[in-house]
Motif scaffolding. Sequence first.
Motif, short mmCIF file in Angstrom:
data_model
loop_
_atom_site.label_atom_id
_atom_site.label_comp_id
_atom_site.label_asym_id
_atom_site.label_seq_id
_atom_site.Cartn_x
_atom_site.Cartn_y
_atom_site.Cartn_z
N GLY A 39 5.64 -0.35 -4.52
CA GLY A 39 6.96 -0.92 -4.71
C GLY A 39 7.05 -2.41 -4.42
O GLY A 39 8.12 -2.92 -4.09
N GLY A 40 5.94 -3.11 -4.56
CA GLY A 40 5.96 -4.56 -4.42
C GLY A 40 5.95 -5.06 -3.00
O GLY A 40 6.64 -6.00 -2.65
N LYS A 41 5.14 -4.42 -2.17
CA LYS A 41 5.10 -4.79 -0.75
C LYS A 41 3.83 -5.57 -0.42
O LYS A 41 2.73 -5.02 -0.49
N PRO A 42 3.96 -6.86 -0.04
CA PRO A 42 2.78 -7.60 0.40
C PRO A 42 2.34 -7.13 1.78
O PRO A 42 3.14 -7.09 2.71
N THR A 43 1.08 -6.75 1.90
CA THR A 43 0.58 -6.16 3.15
C THR A 43 -0.48 -7.00 3.84
O THR A 43 -0.90 -6.68 4.95
N GLY A 44 -0.94 -8.04 3.16
CA GLY A 44 -2.08 -8.79 3.67
C GLY A 44 -3.33 -8.56 2.85
O GLY A 44 -4.34 -9.25 3.05
N ARG A 45 -3.28 -7.60 1.94
CA ARG A 45 -4.38 -7.40 1.00
C ARG A 45 -4.39 -8.56 0.01
O ARG A 45 -3.36 -8.88 -0.58
N LEU A 46 -5.55 -9.17 -0.21
CA LEU A 46 -5.65 -10.31 -1.12
C LEU A 46 -5.82 -9.80 -2.55
O LEU A 46 -6.86 -9.95 -3.19
N CYS A 47 -4.74 -9.19 -3.05
CA CYS A 47 -4.79 -8.50 -4.33
C CYS A 47 -3.36 -8.23 -4.76
O CYS A 47 -2.43 -8.33 -3.94
N ASN A 48 -3.17 -7.88 -6.01
CA ASN A 48 -1.84 -7.48 -6.45
C ASN A 48 -1.50 -6.05 -6.05
O ASN A 48 -0.33 -5.65 -6.06
N GLY A 49 -2.53 -5.26 -5.70
CA GLY A 49 -2.30 -3.87 -5.35
C GLY A 49 -3.36 -3.34 -4.40
O GLY A 49 -3.65 -3.96 -3.37
N ARG A 50 -3.94 -2.22 -4.77
CA ARG A 50 -4.97 -1.61 -3.93
C ARG A 50 -6.27 -2.39 -4.01
O ARG A 50 -6.56 -3.06 -5.00
N THR A 51 -7.07 -2.27 -2.95
CA THR A 51 -8.29 -3.05 -2.81
C THR A 51 -9.54 -2.18 -2.88
O THR A 51 -9.48 -0.96 -3.04
N LEU A 52 -10.66 -2.84 -2.71
CA LEU A 52 -11.95 -2.14 -2.67
C LEU A 52 -11.94 -1.03 -1.62
O LEU A 52 -12.40 0.09 -1.88
N CYS A 53 -11.41 -1.32 -0.42
CA CYS A 53 -11.36 -0.32 0.65
C CYS A 53 -10.53 0.90 0.23
O CYS A 53 -10.91 2.04 0.50
N ASP A 54 -9.39 0.63 -0.38
CA ASP A 54 -8.51 1.73 -0.79
C ASP A 54 -9.19 2.63 -1.81
O ASP A 54 -9.16 3.86 -1.71
N PHE A 55 -9.82 2.02 -2.82
CA PHE A 55 -10.47 2.81 -3.86
C PHE A 55 -11.70 3.54 -3.34
O PHE A 55 -12.01 4.66 -3.76
N LEU A 56 -12.43 2.92 -2.39
CA LEU A 56 -13.57 3.61 -1.78
C LEU A 56 -13.10 4.81 -0.96
O LEU A 56 -13.71 5.89 -1.02
N ALA A 57 -12.02 4.63 -0.20
CA ALA A 57 -11.48 5.74 0.60
C ALA A 57 -11.07 6.89 -0.31
O ALA A 57 -11.31 8.06 0.02
N GLU A 58 -10.48 6.57 -1.44
CA GLU A 58 -10.08 7.62 -2.39
C GLU A 58 -11.30 8.29 -3.02
O GLU A 58 -11.36 9.52 -3.11
N ALA A 59 -12.28 7.48 -3.44
CA ALA A 59 -13.47 8.03 -4.09
C ALA A 59 -14.27 8.93 -3.15
O ALA A 59 -14.89 9.91 -3.59
N LEU A 60 -14.23 8.63 -1.84
CA LEU A 60 -14.93 9.45 -0.84
C LEU A 60 -14.05 10.58 -0.31
O LEU A 60 -14.42 11.28 0.62
N ARG A 61 -12.86 10.73 -0.93
CA ARG A 61 -11.92 11.83 -0.63
C ARG A 61 -11.42 11.80 0.81
O ARG A 61 -11.27 12.85 1.46
N VAL A 62 -11.20 10.60 1.30
CA VAL A 62 -10.69 10.44 2.67
C VAL A 62 -9.18 10.27 2.66
O VAL A 62 -8.44 11.03 3.27
N LYS A 63 -8.70 9.24 1.95
CA LYS A 63 -7.26 8.98 1.79
C LYS A 63 -7.10 7.89 0.74
O LYS A 63 -8.09 7.32 0.26
N ASN A 64 -5.87 7.60 0.36
CA ASN A 64 -5.63 6.65 -0.73
C ASN A 64 -5.45 5.21 -0.28
O ASN A 64 -5.58 4.29 -1.08
N TYR A 65 -5.13 5.01 1.00
CA TYR A 65 -4.88 3.67 1.52
C TYR A 65 -5.53 3.53 2.88
O TYR A 65 -5.28 4.34 3.77
N LEU A 66 -6.35 2.52 3.04
CA LEU A 66 -7.00 2.28 4.34
C LEU A 66 -6.18 1.24 5.11
O LEU A 66 -6.02 0.12 4.65
N PRO A 67 -5.65 1.59 6.29
CA PRO A 67 -4.81 0.64 7.02
C PRO A 67 -5.62 -0.38 7.81
O PRO A 67 -6.80 -0.19 8.10
N ALA A 68 -4.95 -1.46 8.17
CA ALA A 68 -5.53 -2.47 9.05
C ALA A 68 -5.45 -1.98 10.50
O ALA A 68 -4.42 -1.45 10.92
#
Length: 323
Positions: A39-68
């Motif tokens: 919903g358009g929330k800047p979180t500190g990720r240097l991206c328009n959306g999800r990052t490498l960490c987020d997609f890796l967490a999803e691909a490894l079936r851990v979760k969809n968003y990796l927090p700081a």
Amino acid sequence: MYVSALLAFGDSFMEQGNNNYINTLSKANFLPYGKDFLGGKPTGRLCNGRTLCDFLAEALRVKNYLPAYLDPLIEDKDLQTGVSFASAGSGLDPLTSTQTSTIPISTQLDMFKEYVGKLKRNVGVETANNIITNSVVVVSIGNNDLLLSLPYRRLQYDVPTYSNMLVKRVLNLTQEIYMLGVRRIVVLSTPPIGCLPAVRTIGGGPQRACVDEENNVAQLFNNNLKQQLQLWTTTVPQSKVAFIDYYGTLMSIIENPQKYGFDVVDVGCCGTGEIEFSILCNKLAATCENHSKYFFWDSLHPTEKGYNVIVNHIIEDLVNALF
């Protein structure tokens, strides 16, 4: 394949918002960063959306968003499935984090030790040890050292000597992480830093070509790192290290953009795309009309689609190396 948690260390490719909570200019907690994130929330990720960490967490079936890790709103249950300790602007050379006022890798390691202590208090020693043993650590580090600190260090070191010093620091980090109970570690090579839009602008001449000198330095570091990690793995029981060729992956995308669904790979989507990143990529900087055609969001970091393509490209090699 079972992964209990994903734990990230390193620089801006792993940054999930830790820099929001320290005194540095290397931040991304403002628009247009995050314009496509929940919903358009800047979180500190240097991206328009999800990052490498987020997609890796999803691909490894851990979760969809990796927090700081430093997020004050993080909950105990989030710790059990992993966090990022990374800091945009960080490096292996202490000079790097001093220049950027970011969290050095040594402090990230201290944060990890603190994290392990919290985990043991929250779920008990045995469960915490199982989480750590079945976790995957991903590391992206060295990029800022080669770009920011090497020019200052040339009076003390030639390039091979400086590269060797950085590789030794990666091995020390890997050893420390292993000693704390982690058995599966992913180390990303440095990307083709000479092809990052900002580096093209600064050193690529009127045509903004990729800067061969920067890419050659990155390749020297990567080749040495790969060799030394392979040697390290043979001497450490029960460890599995996946060296991921981030350089080759990004170069493949840059050289064959249409194959991956991109039209633009030499500038970012933010502002002119030639130099804007972090505080220069702000709400006053217009963004491109169709960012799905752009591989880079700002002049250093990929778009959400870019990161998704990268993870799809590397995940098979990563899984085969770790499991």
